[in-house]
Design an enzyme around this catalytic site. Structure first.
Site, short mmCIF file in Angstrom:
data_model
loop_
_atom_site.label_atom_id
_atom_site.label_comp_id
_atom_site.label_asym_id
_atom_site.label_seq_id
_atom_site.Cartn_x
_atom_site.Cartn_y
_atom_site.Cartn_z
CG HIS A 82 -8.59 -102.72 -42.77
ND1 HIS A 82 -8.07 -101.76 -43.60
CD2 HIS A 82 -9.13 -102.07 -41.72
CE1 HIS A 82 -8.29 -100.57 -43.08
NE2 HIS A 82 -8.93 -100.73 -41.92
CB SER A 183 -15.00 -96.52 -42.45
OG SER A 183 -13.62 -96.25 -42.43
N1 URA Z 1 -10.52 -98.42 -39.40
C1 URA Z 1 -11.08 -97.84 -40.47
O1 URA Z 1 -10.54 -97.89 -41.58
N2 URA Z 1 -12.25 -97.20 -40.31
C2 URA Z 1 -12.88 -97.13 -39.12
O2 URA Z 1 -13.95 -96.56 -39.07
C3 URA Z 1 -12.29 -97.73 -38.00
C4 URA Z 1 -11.08 -98.38 -38.16
#
Ligand code: URA
Length: 433
Positions: A82, A183
């Site tokens: 990610h 998040s």
């Molecule tokens: N990517 C995410 O999934 N959440 C965020 O808050 C910022 C980038």
């Protein structure tokens, strides 16, 4: 529980209890509290912060706000990657097929563009027919068949984050360490992978503008992941300059394909190999150097490119576009930008350049906007490059010529040319494990 009391408590700087945070996350997930109250709470959290316990509780509550992915039907080790978001960041399209080709399954949920940053789902959807909205069965079946699937965030997984992510995008509450950490990590924990590599971007095009805050974010996310029993590491990488040369959805697919053919720009190929290697190392495929060589071999022998095409086909897309990127429709209009002075590119404001791309149609200004897959920018010069007056710096692409007037001015405002020689930054800044 009264939602106004909880907003007031956070507004006045007090710590929220686990129950209050759960109430907030679950209300976001089931739409039982209106957007204006959720937004007020987000702003209170943004301004007054969340301490370590509150961040852990928010991550945990958001990850449990919907289904937890059940990857038990997928054999072998599952990996995930990610990025915190950047400009020209198409590394998932390179890292995922490399890692899958090395035998580590990638069952990945990706996002759409957020603010000035692009999203993998939008990029993949520029391949005709490609589907990112998949049922759980389709998702697991594709991973089992080709070792790799990149889907959009299912409405059932982390619905609290889905709701809050959308509100943060339009309430200036994105660039906040506890909110970003919870998040991302809520999705990673609900996503169920055994090993996770995070790409924490840092610089003018990232949500974290300086190394100190990028490191803090990386440490927080690694700590959350480790606490949940996952093998996890974060690479802190430079996003002061866009990554690679192409920015925009189909333009980025084309550049990722070039990287998988061994013809990618050094910054993009280099960091993709490092991210893949770190994920392979976490999955027990060898030490970091061995994993770097292994990752590179999957580019050299062409197998990672074939793996990407295989995934595209299984997700309904036309794989011919991967083997022959000339098939992607070209933008109707293009506008060349030339150097207004001789010297060196001293700085490129990557956020400014990302915003120009959004304006050209490659991203959304409003939630309901449609993406123009062929819109974007190809940079010929980047920070540190020498330019002569009149030499091409970039080409802007879009489907409405009128867009160029403002986009051109904004692009020029985002680039500084000066006489002093400027060093190119290394892409890898640090590794947090
Ligand atoms: N990517 C995410 O999934 N959440 C965020 O808050 C910022 C980038």
């Amino acid at each position: 529980m009264n939602f106004i009391d909880i907003i007031r408590k956070k507004r006045d700087g007090f710590e929220l209890t686990k129950e209050e945070i759960e109430y907030f996350a679950f209300s976001a997930a089931d739409d039982s509290v209106p957007d204006y109250q959720l937004s007020a709470m987000l702003m209170a959290m943004f301004l007054n912060g969340l301490n370590e316990t509150e961040t852990l509780n928010l991550t945990d509550a958001m990850s449990r706000s919907g289904d937890m992915a059940d990857l038990s039907e997928i054999e072998g080790i599952k990996g995930d990657k990610h990025s915190t978001g950047g400009v020209g960041d198409k590394t998932t399209l390179i890292v995922a097929p490399i890692v899958a080709e090395c035998g580590v399954k990638i069952a990945k949920m990706s996002g759409r563009g957020l603010g000035h940053t692009g999203g993998t789902v939008d990029k993949l959807e520029s391949v005709p027919g490609f589907r990112t909205s998949l049922s759980t069965n389709e998702f697991t079946d594709i991973v089992n068949r080709c070792g790799l699937c990149v889907a959009g965030q299912s409405g059932k997984l982390c619905p609290a984050d889905k709701k809050l992510y959308g509100l943060r995008d339009v309430t200036a509450t994105v660039d906040n360490i506890p909110l970003i950490a919870s998040s991302i990590m809520s999705k990673k924990l609900a996503g169920g992978a055994d090993c996770i590599v995070l790409d924490v971007k840092c610089g003018s095009g990232a949500f974290m503008k300086d190394e100190e805050s990028a490191k803090l974010l990386a440490e927080k996310m690694v700590e959350i992941g480790r606490g949940a029993g996952r093998k996890i590491a974060a690479l802190i990488t430079d996003m002061d300059v866009p990554l690679g040369h192409n920015i925009g959805n189909s333009l980025e697919i084309i550049e990722a394909v070039e990287a998988l053919k061994g013809n990618g720009p050094d910054d993009l190929t280099g960091i993709s190999i490092l991210l893949a290697a770190k994920l392979l190392q976490l999955a027990g495929k060898g030490d970091f150097n061995e994993c770097k060589a292994l990752a590179k071999s999957k580019i050299d022998d062409g197998s990672a490119l074939k793996k990407l095409a295989e995934m595209v086909k299984l997700q309904g897309g036309n794989p011919d576009y991967i083997f022959n990127t000339d098939l992607f429709p070209k933008a109707k209009f293009e506008c060349e930008i030339t150097a207004w002075d001789s010297g060196y590119i001293n700085h490129m404001n990557a956020e400014g350049i990302g915003s120009v791309c959004v304006e050209l149609g490659a991203g959304r200004l409003r939630k309901e906007d449609k993406i123009d897959p062929s819109a974007g920018i190809i940079l010929s010069k980047k920070t540190g490059d020498r330019v002569e007056i009149g030499e091409k710096i970039a080409v802007l692409y879009c489907s409405d010529e009128k867009m160029f007037d403002s986009a051109k001015c904004k692009f020029i405002d985002s680039v500084t040319i000066g006489i002093e020689e400027t060093k190119k930054n290394d892409v890898l800044i640090d590794i947090v494990e």
